[in-house]
Design an enzyme around this catalytic site. Sequence first.
Site, PDB file in Angstrom:
ATOM      1  N   GLU A 103      19.981 -49.138  29.468  1.00 13.77           N
ATOM      2  CA  GLU A 103      19.505 -49.742  30.739  1.00 13.77           C
ATOM      3  C   GLU A 103      18.136 -49.585  31.017  1.00 13.77           C
ATOM      4  O   GLU A 103      17.860 -48.552  31.152  1.00 13.77           O
ATOM      5  CB  GLU A 103      20.551 -49.603  31.951  1.00 13.77           C
ATOM      6  CG  GLU A 103      21.913 -50.023  31.416  1.00 13.77           C
ATOM      7  CD  GLU A 103      23.008 -49.732  32.526  1.00 13.77           C
ATOM      8  OE1 GLU A 103      22.784 -49.125  33.653  1.00 13.77           O
ATOM      9  OE2 GLU A 103      24.407 -49.942  32.431  1.00 13.77           O
TER      10      GLU A 103
ATOM     11  N   ARG B 270      30.890 -47.856  32.662  1.00 10.56           N
ATOM     12  CA  ARG B 270      29.637 -47.238  32.093  1.00 10.56           C
ATOM     13  C   ARG B 270      29.561 -48.052  30.640  1.00 10.56           C
ATOM     14  O   ARG B 270      30.483 -47.957  29.954  1.00 10.56           O
ATOM     15  CB  ARG B 270      29.501 -45.840  31.983  1.00 10.56           C
ATOM     16  CG  ARG B 270      29.378 -45.165  33.226  1.00 10.56           C
ATOM     17  CD  ARG B 270      28.041 -45.241  33.912  1.00 10.56           C
ATOM     18  NE  ARG B 270      28.098 -44.579  35.162  1.00 10.56           N
ATOM     19  CZ  ARG B 270      27.932 -44.995  36.467  1.00 10.56           C
ATOM     20  NH1 ARG B 270      28.374 -46.363  36.600  1.00 10.56           N
ATOM     21  NH2 ARG B 270      27.856 -44.332  37.393  1.00 10.56           N
TER      22      ARG B 270
ATOM     23  N   HIS C 106      23.881 -54.305  36.023  1.00  9.70           N
ATOM     24  CA  HIS C 106      24.184 -52.961  36.576  1.00  9.70           C
ATOM     25  C   HIS C 106      24.197 -53.362  38.260  1.00  9.70           C
ATOM     26  O   HIS C 106      23.569 -52.629  39.081  1.00  9.70           O
ATOM     27  CB  HIS C 106      23.441 -51.824  36.337  1.00  9.70           C
ATOM     28  CG  HIS C 106      24.431 -50.612  36.538  1.00  9.70           C
ATOM     29  ND1 HIS C 106      24.405 -49.316  35.569  1.00  9.70           N
ATOM     30  CD2 HIS C 106      25.554 -50.349  37.459  1.00  9.70           C
ATOM     31  CE1 HIS C 106      25.135 -48.628  36.111  1.00  9.70           C
ATOM     32  NE2 HIS C 106      25.907 -49.136  37.065  1.00  9.70           N
TER      33      HIS C 106
HETATM   34  P1  NAP Z   1      38.604 -43.461  40.150  1.00  6.83           P
HETATM   35  O1  NAP Z   1      39.219 -43.724  41.465  1.00  6.83           O
HETATM   36  O2  NAP Z   1      38.478 -41.930  39.776  1.00  6.83           O
HETATM   37  O3  NAP Z   1      39.375 -44.368  39.070  1.00  6.83           O
HETATM   38  C1  NAP Z   1      39.270 -43.993  37.645  1.00  6.83           C
HETATM   39  C2  NAP Z   1      40.535 -44.289  36.793  1.00  6.83           C
HETATM   40  O4  NAP Z   1      40.491 -44.077  35.455  1.00  6.83           O
HETATM   41  C3  NAP Z   1      41.408 -43.283  37.347  1.00  6.83           C
HETATM   42  O5  NAP Z   1      42.818 -44.133  37.524  1.00  6.83           O
HETATM   43  C4  NAP Z   1      41.794 -42.195  36.268  1.00  6.83           C
HETATM   44  O6  NAP Z   1      43.163 -42.160  36.042  1.00  6.83           O
HETATM   45  C5  NAP Z   1      41.602 -43.101  35.071  1.00  6.83           C
HETATM   46  N1  NAP Z   1      41.233 -42.446  33.962  1.00  6.83           N
HETATM   47  C6  NAP Z   1      40.328 -41.467  33.902  1.00  6.83           C
HETATM   48  N2  NAP Z   1      40.158 -40.908  32.452  1.00  6.83           N
HETATM   49  C7  NAP Z   1      40.787 -41.656  31.826  1.00  6.83           C
HETATM   50  C8  NAP Z   1      41.291 -41.666  30.508  1.00  6.83           C
HETATM   51  N3  NAP Z   1      40.873 -40.804  29.487  1.00  6.83           N
HETATM   52  N4  NAP Z   1      42.344 -42.572  30.059  1.00  6.83           N
HETATM   53  C9  NAP Z   1      42.735 -43.808  30.815  1.00  6.83           C
HETATM   54  N5  NAP Z   1      42.381 -43.537  32.279  1.00  6.83           N
HETATM   55  C10 NAP Z   1      41.514 -42.823  32.765  1.00  6.83           C
HETATM   56  O7  NAP Z   1      37.131 -43.840  40.055  1.00  6.83           O
HETATM   57  P2  NAP Z   1      36.455 -45.257  40.679  1.00  6.83           P
HETATM   58  O8  NAP Z   1      36.074 -45.137  42.182  1.00  6.83           O
HETATM   59  O9  NAP Z   1      37.664 -46.404  40.589  1.00  6.83           O
HETATM   60  O10 NAP Z   1      35.237 -45.485  39.777  1.00  6.83           O
HETATM   61  C11 NAP Z   1      35.482 -45.699  38.424  1.00  6.83           C
HETATM   62  C12 NAP Z   1      33.973 -45.595  37.584  1.00  6.83           C
HETATM   63  O11 NAP Z   1      33.525 -47.051  37.822  1.00  6.83           O
HETATM   64  C13 NAP Z   1      33.107 -44.683  38.159  1.00  6.83           C
HETATM   65  O12 NAP Z   1      33.205 -43.369  37.251  1.00  6.83           O
HETATM   66  C14 NAP Z   1      31.842 -45.340  37.595  1.00  6.83           C
HETATM   67  O13 NAP Z   1      31.430 -44.683  36.256  1.00  6.83           O
HETATM   68  C15 NAP Z   1      32.238 -46.819  37.485  1.00  6.83           C
HETATM   69  N6  NAP Z   1      31.366 -47.482  38.512  1.00  6.83           N
HETATM   70  C16 NAP Z   1      30.559 -48.495  38.279  1.00  6.83           C
HETATM   71  C17 NAP Z   1      29.722 -49.387  38.988  1.00  6.83           C
HETATM   72  C18 NAP Z   1      28.855 -50.238  38.506  1.00  6.83           C
HETATM   73  O14 NAP Z   1      27.609 -50.183  39.256  1.00  6.83           O
HETATM   74  N7  NAP Z   1      28.981 -51.001  37.385  1.00  6.83           N
HETATM   75  C19 NAP Z   1      29.966 -49.086  40.382  1.00  6.83           C
HETATM   76  C20 NAP Z   1      30.845 -48.020  40.804  1.00  6.83           C
HETATM   77  C21 NAP Z   1      31.378 -47.260  39.878  1.00  6.83           C
HETATM   78  P3  NAP Z   1      43.930 -40.884  35.367  1.00  6.83           P
HETATM   79  O15 NAP Z   1      43.057 -39.608  36.100  1.00  6.83           O
HETATM   80  O16 NAP Z   1      45.472 -40.894  35.917  1.00  6.83           O
HETATM   81  O17 NAP Z   1      43.748 -41.183  34.072  1.00  6.83           O
END
Ligand code: NAP
Length: 327
Positions: free
Chosen positions: A262, A233, A281
């Site tokens: 955006e 984000r 995006h």
């Molecule tokens: P996910 O499986 O929950 O992965 C997020 C990772 O971030 C986890 O490994 C988590 O591990 C880590 N994390 C959370 N808080 C943290 C912190 N404070 N410091 C360090 N690491 C941290 O989520 P995902 O499905 O991969 O998606 C991730 C994000 O990508 C979404 O939330 C969304 O905002 C973004 N996204 C963007 C698009 C786009 O169109 N550009 C599309 C899809 C998703 P820990 O809990 O162990 O810290």
Amino acid sequence: MKKIVAWKSLPEDVLAYLQQHAQVVQVDPAQHDAFVAALRDADGGIGASVKITPAMLDGASRLKALSTVSVGFDQFDVDDLTRRGIVLAHTPDVLTESTADTVFSLILASARRVVELADWVKAGQWRASIGPAQFGLDVQGKTLGIVGLGRIGGAVARRAALGFNMNVLYTNRSANPHAERTYGARRVDLPELLANADFVCLQVPLTPQTKHMIGAAELRAMKKSAILINASRGATVDEAALIDALQNGTIHGAGLDVFDTEPLPADSPLLKLASVVALPHIGSATHETRHAMARNAAENLIAALDGTLAVNIVNRDVLAGSAGRDS
Ligand code: NAP
């Protein structure tokens, strides 16, 4: 019959599926008052890309479930929903691979200057054999630092380690043993990742803890030759500090899918920098994936309204009737 408010247009078959279970009212979220009025007597809601504030839900006493057509849920106040007893559902997994493809496109496009040089060819500038002025940087064999190695970060790590022979470093609050075992990923703290990565790739959710986690100091801690990739984000990066760092050569470049504002304003300094690849995006934006997400979100919503949803729930505490969740 139950009533569902949809604040995003949905594929025809998905809409038909919802209509088998409920009356569906489609609203234009730009018409704020009409949107809020529609929520007031709704049982459920489905949509994406619009901030849903607690004030918008005051008076929505029938509302049992909201379903976002996204994996990220930073548009919602999760604790407030939990207090109100409203289930929030999201769409993890179905978008993981296409979003990882977008991340890898940004890595390759930034390092090999794909967009810049394709524009150069179209502008009729290719008048002799290319030379060092058009050379880029290697991707294969380099070090990728993933900040937030979860579902999408894991799919990026797989591409990097198995497809491009890259070393993978990552930071998470907890270890990811699968990525360590399968992709040789090594968990380090953020300063070590920033100091060693050729590509720093952000894939954390946006939370109060991750907001501006990459600012001026973190950019200074990166290699001068490094490229920042952000498809999480916009607000996980301090955009003003990033613009400064790119203008001053603190880092080499950036591949960005997300921004503070955006659509990205046409006068953004980012658009003047050849070292920036900016995408609108498009993380999950393929026909197949967007359809799968809409279907998944619709099924989540109907199951949540039936009280049978067991997966894809953001605020599990709501089911136990207890409030207070670390989102
Ligand atoms: P996910 O499986 O929950 O992965 C997020 C990772 O971030 C986890 O490994 C988590 O591990 C880590 N994390 C959370 N808080 C943290 C912190 N404070 N410091 C360090 N690491 C941290 O989520 P995902 O499905 O991969 O998606 C991730 C994000 O990508 C979404 O939330 C969304 O905002 C973004 N996204 C963007 C698009 C786009 O169109 N550009 C599309 C899809 C998703 P820990 O809990 O162990 O810290």
